[in-house]
Design a protein around this motif. Structure first.
Motif, short mmCIF file in Angstrom:
data_model
loop_
_atom_site.label_atom_id
_atom_site.label_comp_id
_atom_site.label_asym_id
_atom_site.label_seq_id
_atom_site.Cartn_x
_atom_site.Cartn_y
_atom_site.Cartn_z
N GLN A 74 -15.22 14.68 10.42
CA GLN A 74 -13.98 15.23 10.80
C GLN A 74 -12.83 14.80 10.91
O GLN A 74 -13.02 13.25 10.72
CB GLN A 74 -14.13 15.65 12.35
N PRO A 75 -11.52 15.19 10.55
CA PRO A 75 -10.35 14.21 10.48
C PRO A 75 -10.09 13.28 11.13
O PRO A 75 -10.62 13.69 12.79
CB PRO A 75 -9.33 15.57 10.51
N LYS A 76 -9.79 12.16 11.17
CA LYS A 76 -9.62 11.07 11.97
C LYS A 76 -8.18 10.70 12.02
O LYS A 76 -7.31 10.89 11.39
CB LYS A 76 -10.00 9.65 11.49
N LEU A 77 -7.59 10.31 13.33
CA LEU A 77 -6.13 9.83 13.52
C LEU A 77 -6.32 8.42 12.96
O LEU A 77 -6.75 7.43 13.77
CB LEU A 77 -5.78 10.09 14.95
N LEU A 78 -5.44 8.12 11.95
CA LEU A 78 -5.39 6.71 11.83
C LEU A 78 -4.04 6.07 12.25
O LEU A 78 -2.96 6.86 12.18
CB LEU A 78 -5.12 6.57 10.27
N GLU A 79 -4.06 4.95 12.87
CA GLU A 79 -3.11 4.23 13.35
C GLU A 79 -3.02 3.06 12.73
O GLU A 79 -3.83 2.16 12.74
CB GLU A 79 -3.25 4.01 14.93
N LEU A 80 -1.85 2.72 11.82
CA LEU A 80 -1.79 1.62 11.10
C LEU A 80 -0.42 0.81 11.32
O LEU A 80 0.50 1.28 11.58
CB LEU A 80 -1.57 1.99 9.41
N THR A 81 -0.97 -0.60 11.54
CA THR A 81 0.25 -1.58 12.10
C THR A 81 0.84 -2.21 10.71
O THR A 81 -0.16 -3.03 10.53
CB THR A 81 0.00 -2.27 13.38
N ALA A 82 2.10 -2.10 10.43
CA ALA A 82 2.36 -2.72 8.95
C ALA A 82 3.25 -3.96 9.44
O ALA A 82 3.86 -4.09 10.52
CB ALA A 82 2.86 -1.69 8.16
N ASN A 83 3.70 -4.74 8.41
CA ASN A 83 4.71 -5.88 8.34
C ASN A 83 6.12 -5.57 8.11
O ASN A 83 6.73 -6.34 8.56
CB ASN A 83 4.11 -7.09 7.85
N GLY A 84 6.20 -4.71 7.34
CA GLY A 84 7.56 -4.42 6.51
C GLY A 84 8.46 -3.52 7.43
O GLY A 84 8.39 -3.42 8.65
N PRO A 85 9.25 -2.76 6.87
CA PRO A 85 10.50 -1.96 7.46
C PRO A 85 9.61 -1.00 8.43
O PRO A 85 10.25 -0.41 9.58
CB PRO A 85 11.14 -1.44 6.65
N ILE A 86 8.59 -0.41 8.06
CA ILE A 86 7.90 0.62 8.62
C ILE A 86 6.81 -0.36 9.64
O ILE A 86 6.10 -0.86 8.89
CB ILE A 86 7.17 1.46 7.97
N LYS A 140 5.04 1.08 12.34
CA LYS A 140 3.67 1.69 12.94
C LYS A 140 3.54 3.21 12.43
O LYS A 140 4.65 3.54 12.42
CB LYS A 140 3.78 1.69 14.47
N VAL A 141 2.42 3.58 11.68
CA VAL A 141 2.16 4.84 11.17
C VAL A 141 1.19 5.47 11.98
O VAL A 141 0.10 4.71 12.07
CB VAL A 141 2.15 4.89 9.82
N CYS A 142 1.24 6.66 12.34
CA CYS A 142 0.00 7.46 12.99
C CYS A 142 -0.07 8.85 11.87
O CYS A 142 0.98 9.76 11.89
CB CYS A 142 0.26 7.68 14.39
N VAL A 162 0.83 -1.16 0.04
CA VAL A 162 0.00 0.00 0.05
C VAL A 162 0.69 1.26 -0.01
O VAL A 162 1.85 1.29 0.96
CB VAL A 162 -0.91 -0.07 1.24
N LEU A 163 0.64 2.19 -1.08
CA LEU A 163 1.50 3.46 -1.11
C LEU A 163 0.51 4.48 -0.53
O LEU A 163 -0.57 4.57 -0.78
CB LEU A 163 1.82 3.93 -2.42
N LEU A 164 1.11 5.11 0.67
CA LEU A 164 0.31 6.37 1.14
C LEU A 164 1.16 7.65 0.69
O LEU A 164 2.24 7.61 1.30
CB LEU A 164 0.44 5.87 2.69
#
Length: 84
Positions: A50-62, A64-66, A16-18
């Motif tokens: 309203q804008p939401k805070l997304l917390e994504l937990t991935a498997n690769g080099p990155i 966790k992303v908020c 997934v490209l963000l």
């Protein structure tokens, strides 16, 4: 002399490209089910709430992303080939 690769040695995986509004390059995130995460992020971006805070937990080099949904410019799926 060039080497010939046998197609059976290649595997494909999706990421997934963000894309962020002020980023020079996108984040590349790897998930167990990238199509599901892609649809989830797309729904959050397209919602008029309203804008939401997304917390994504991935498997690769990155791992966790908020990020705020208002800072996401777009999302895409990418198919990558790699040697098995």
């Amino acid at each position: 002399m060039t080497q010939q690769f046998v197609p059976q040695n290649f595997k494909t995986k999706n990421s997934v490209l963000l894309f962020g509004k002020s980023w020079a390059a996108p984040l590349v995130l790897y998930f167990d089910n990238p199509q599901e995460k892609y649809k989830e992020i797309q729904e959050v971006i397209n919602s008029s709430a309203q804008p939401k805070l997304l917390e994504l937990t991935a498997n690769g080099p990155i791992k966790k992303v908020c990020i705020l949904s208002s800072q996401i410019a777009g999302v895409a799926l990418q198919e990558e080939q790699h040697l098995a």
